[in-house]
Scaffold this motif. Sequence first.
Motif, PDB file in Angstrom:
ATOM      1  N   PHE A 119       5.873  -1.540   2.788  1.00  0.00           N
ATOM      2  CA  PHE A 119       6.371  -1.664   1.424  1.00  0.00           C
ATOM      3  C   PHE A 119       7.053  -3.013   1.209  1.00  0.00           C
ATOM      4  CE2 PHE A 119       6.002   2.991   0.730  1.00  0.00           C
ATOM      5  CZ  PHE A 119       5.415   2.948  -0.520  1.00  0.00           C
ATOM      6  N   ALA A 120       7.843  -3.451   2.176  1.00  0.00           N
ATOM      7  CA  ALA A 120       8.558  -4.724   2.034  1.00  0.00           C
ATOM      8  C   ALA A 120       7.584  -5.891   1.912  1.00  0.00           C
ATOM      9  CB  ALA A 120       9.496  -4.935   3.215  1.00  0.00           C
ATOM     10  N   LEU A 121       6.622  -5.969   2.808  1.00  0.00           N
ATOM     11  CA  LEU A 121       5.706  -7.110   2.823  1.00  0.00           C
ATOM     12  C   LEU A 121       4.723  -7.069   1.652  1.00  0.00           C
ATOM     13  CD1 LEU A 121       5.232  -7.308   6.662  1.00  0.00           C
ATOM     14  CD2 LEU A 121       6.049  -9.166   5.215  1.00  0.00           C
ATOM     15  N   VAL A 162      -1.394  -6.567   3.332  1.00  0.00           N
ATOM     16  CA  VAL A 162      -0.936  -5.758   4.460  1.00  0.00           C
ATOM     17  C   VAL A 162      -2.010  -4.783   4.899  1.00  0.00           C
ATOM     18  CG1 VAL A 162       0.735  -3.994   5.176  1.00  0.00           C
ATOM     19  CG2 VAL A 162       1.486  -5.966   3.826  1.00  0.00           C
ATOM     20  N   TYR A 163      -2.269  -4.744   6.193  1.00  0.00           N
ATOM     21  CA  TYR A 163      -3.140  -3.748   6.807  1.00  0.00           C
ATOM     22  C   TYR A 163      -2.224  -2.813   7.606  1.00  0.00           C
ATOM     23  CZ  TYR A 163      -6.672  -7.193   5.578  1.00  0.00           C
ATOM     24  OH  TYR A 163      -7.463  -8.078   4.894  1.00  0.00           O
ATOM     25  N   PHE A 164      -1.936  -1.669   7.025  1.00  0.00           N
ATOM     26  CA  PHE A 164      -0.932  -0.735   7.533  1.00  0.00           C
ATOM     27  C   PHE A 164      -1.619   0.301   8.415  1.00  0.00           C
ATOM     28  CE2 PHE A 164       1.889   2.994   5.940  1.00  0.00           C
ATOM     29  CZ  PHE A 164       2.549   3.043   7.158  1.00  0.00           C
ATOM     30  N   VAL A 200       0.781  10.951  -0.003  1.00  0.00           N
ATOM     31  CA  VAL A 200       2.175  11.330  -0.232  1.00  0.00           C
ATOM     32  C   VAL A 200       3.129  10.223   0.200  1.00  0.00           C
ATOM     33  CG1 VAL A 200       1.625  13.766   0.074  1.00  0.00           C
ATOM     34  CG2 VAL A 200       2.517  12.467   2.015  1.00  0.00           C
ATOM     35  N   PHE A 201       2.628   9.250   0.949  1.00  0.00           N
ATOM     36  CA  PHE A 201       3.473   8.137   1.387  1.00  0.00           C
ATOM     37  C   PHE A 201       3.572   7.036   0.337  1.00  0.00           C
ATOM     38  CE2 PHE A 201       1.885  10.029   5.391  1.00  0.00           C
ATOM     39  CZ  PHE A 201       3.102  10.496   5.852  1.00  0.00           C
ATOM     40  N   ASN A 202       2.973   7.266  -0.821  1.00  0.00           N
ATOM     41  CA  ASN A 202       3.141   6.383  -1.978  1.00  0.00           C
ATOM     42  C   ASN A 202       3.945   7.135  -3.038  1.00  0.00           C
ATOM     43  OD1 ASN A 202       1.903   3.684  -1.809  1.00  0.00           O
ATOM     44  ND2 ASN A 202       0.024   4.825  -1.363  1.00  0.00           N
ATOM     45  N   PRO A 203       5.273   6.999  -3.042  1.00  0.00           N
ATOM     46  CA  PRO A 203       6.083   7.717  -4.039  1.00  0.00           C
ATOM     47  C   PRO A 203       5.640   7.384  -5.462  1.00  0.00           C
ATOM     48  CG  PRO A 203       7.480   6.757  -2.334  1.00  0.00           C
ATOM     49  CD  PRO A 203       6.100   6.208  -2.118  1.00  0.00           C
ATOM     50  N   PRO A 204       5.526   8.377  -6.329  1.00  0.00           N
ATOM     51  CA  PRO A 204       5.009   8.131  -7.686  1.00  0.00           C
ATOM     52  C   PRO A 204       5.900   7.236  -8.527  1.00  0.00           C
ATOM     53  CG  PRO A 204       5.850  10.376  -7.460  1.00  0.00           C
ATOM     54  CD  PRO A 204       5.817   9.796  -6.091  1.00  0.00           C
ATOM     55  N   ASP A 205       7.175   7.110  -8.174  1.00  0.00           N
ATOM     56  CA  ASP A 205       8.081   6.281  -8.974  1.00  0.00           C
ATOM     57  C   ASP A 205       8.142   4.837  -8.490  1.00  0.00           C
ATOM     58  OD1 ASP A 205       9.327   7.223  -6.634  1.00  0.00           O
ATOM     59  OD2 ASP A 205      11.325   6.863  -7.457  1.00  0.00           O
ATOM     60  N   PHE A 206       7.336   4.481  -7.475  1.00  0.00           N
ATOM     61  CA  PHE A 206       7.341   3.109  -6.962  1.00  0.00           C
ATOM     62  C   PHE A 206       6.353   2.252  -7.742  1.00  0.00           C
ATOM     63  CE2 PHE A 206       9.093   3.270  -2.347  1.00  0.00           C
ATOM     64  CZ  PHE A 206      10.206   3.969  -2.796  1.00  0.00           C
ATOM     65  N   LYS A 207       6.745   1.014  -8.041  1.00  0.00           N
ATOM     66  CA  LYS A 207       5.844   0.082  -8.719  1.00  0.00           C
ATOM     67  C   LYS A 207       4.799  -0.475  -7.758  1.00  0.00           C
ATOM     68  CE  LYS A 207       9.272  -1.419 -12.139  1.00  0.00           C
ATOM     69  NZ  LYS A 207      10.038  -2.565 -12.692  1.00  0.00           N
ATOM     70  N   VAL A 208       5.148  -0.526  -6.467  1.00  0.00           N
ATOM     71  CA  VAL A 208       4.240  -1.059  -5.455  1.00  0.00           C
ATOM     72  C   VAL A 208       3.498   0.085  -4.783  1.00  0.00           C
ATOM     73  CG1 VAL A 208       4.141  -2.242  -3.226  1.00  0.00           C
ATOM     74  CG2 VAL A 208       5.592  -3.135  -5.037  1.00  0.00           C
ATOM     75  N   HIS A 209       2.186  -0.108  -4.601  1.00  0.00           N
ATOM     76  CA  HIS A 209       1.342   0.883  -3.945  1.00  0.00           C
ATOM     77  C   HIS A 209       0.837   0.277  -2.640  1.00  0.00           C
ATOM     78  CE1 HIS A 209      -1.540   4.339  -3.995  1.00  0.00           C
ATOM     79  NE2 HIS A 209      -2.264   3.508  -3.263  1.00  0.00           N
ATOM     80  N   ILE A 210       1.039   0.993  -1.520  1.00  0.00           N
ATOM     81  CA  ILE A 210       0.538   0.484  -0.243  1.00  0.00           C
ATOM     82  C   ILE A 210      -0.817   1.093   0.069  1.00  0.00           C
ATOM     83  CG2 ILE A 210       2.794  -0.059   0.752  1.00  0.00           C
ATOM     84  CD1 ILE A 210       2.679   2.606   2.252  1.00  0.00           C
TER      85      ILE A 210
END
Length: 316
Positions: A47-49, A56-58, A70-80
Amino acid sequence: MSKIVIAGITQFETVIKVDSIPFDMNRMIHDSPIYVGGGGDAMNEAFALTTLGDQVYFMSVVGQDQNVEVFNPPDFKVHINTDYILPVMKSTPSEIIFFDNDQHQLIFQDLKDIRQAKYDMSMVRPIMAEADLLLVSNANFCRPFIHYALSAGKKIALNMRSYSKEKEKYNADFLENADIIYISDDTIEGDPYEFIDDFTRRYDPEIIILGQGKTGLILYDRDRHVKFHYNSVKTNEVVNSLGAGNALISCFIHYYLETKDSVNAIKNGLLYASYKTGFMRTCEGFLTPEQVEQWRDLIWKTQSVTDMYGVEVPEN
């Protein structure tokens, strides 16, 4: 923009705010903020990078029936990107974290069968060939990533967090090959500068960042002949300090790859980690590059050199 492979642990976290640690186990705790969701060193770094604009290749492992979105919270502007999180474990690791206003922590961790987990490395070789750096934790499934990064001639950054002399031999392959090493001093005994000197003699990394919690950190840069203590900086009011180290190493890597200037990168890392502590969840509170510049102007245009380093040194 840099291309960064991240390999490390992803888990579910239950974060609970309490009045004080230790707390009365016989008393019901009412109205304590509780967060349940994704976390873990690798997820926080991703998320930071990503927020900083890197590609990012996570790469991580979770339970066989786990829905990775589920590891992408719906309230986050950034999507990993979760394409490289593999469901190869029996179940996803989990952690319960209690913390109080004085940043004391009580942590219970269940890593499930992660020590036996294996990552499918067939997809790693072509990605590593295009990457600028591997950011890796010292989990067992991450060991093969070291070989692939070395074969591709890529820099390796190790987020080791806690250090144990007794377990050092199990981490030798990570330590011997890492160009950048981040370690927290939580479990280090003795003089921190002597600890760094010992590490450099035995492993000869390019960079060592020794996190020292509230007091800041020590940066060692072999090529610039730098070994300075840097004081922590003040941005947000501290809510939860857990995850600050992940924010710091992520930000440092972003700016070090961009500028090749470790001092510039560590200054940005310090304010990045400070701002992140103003949030309860370990996977939130990451600044954009524009916000980093705004905070940098606010902090170091008004801060003296002595305040920055804790000692009198020439300004860089």
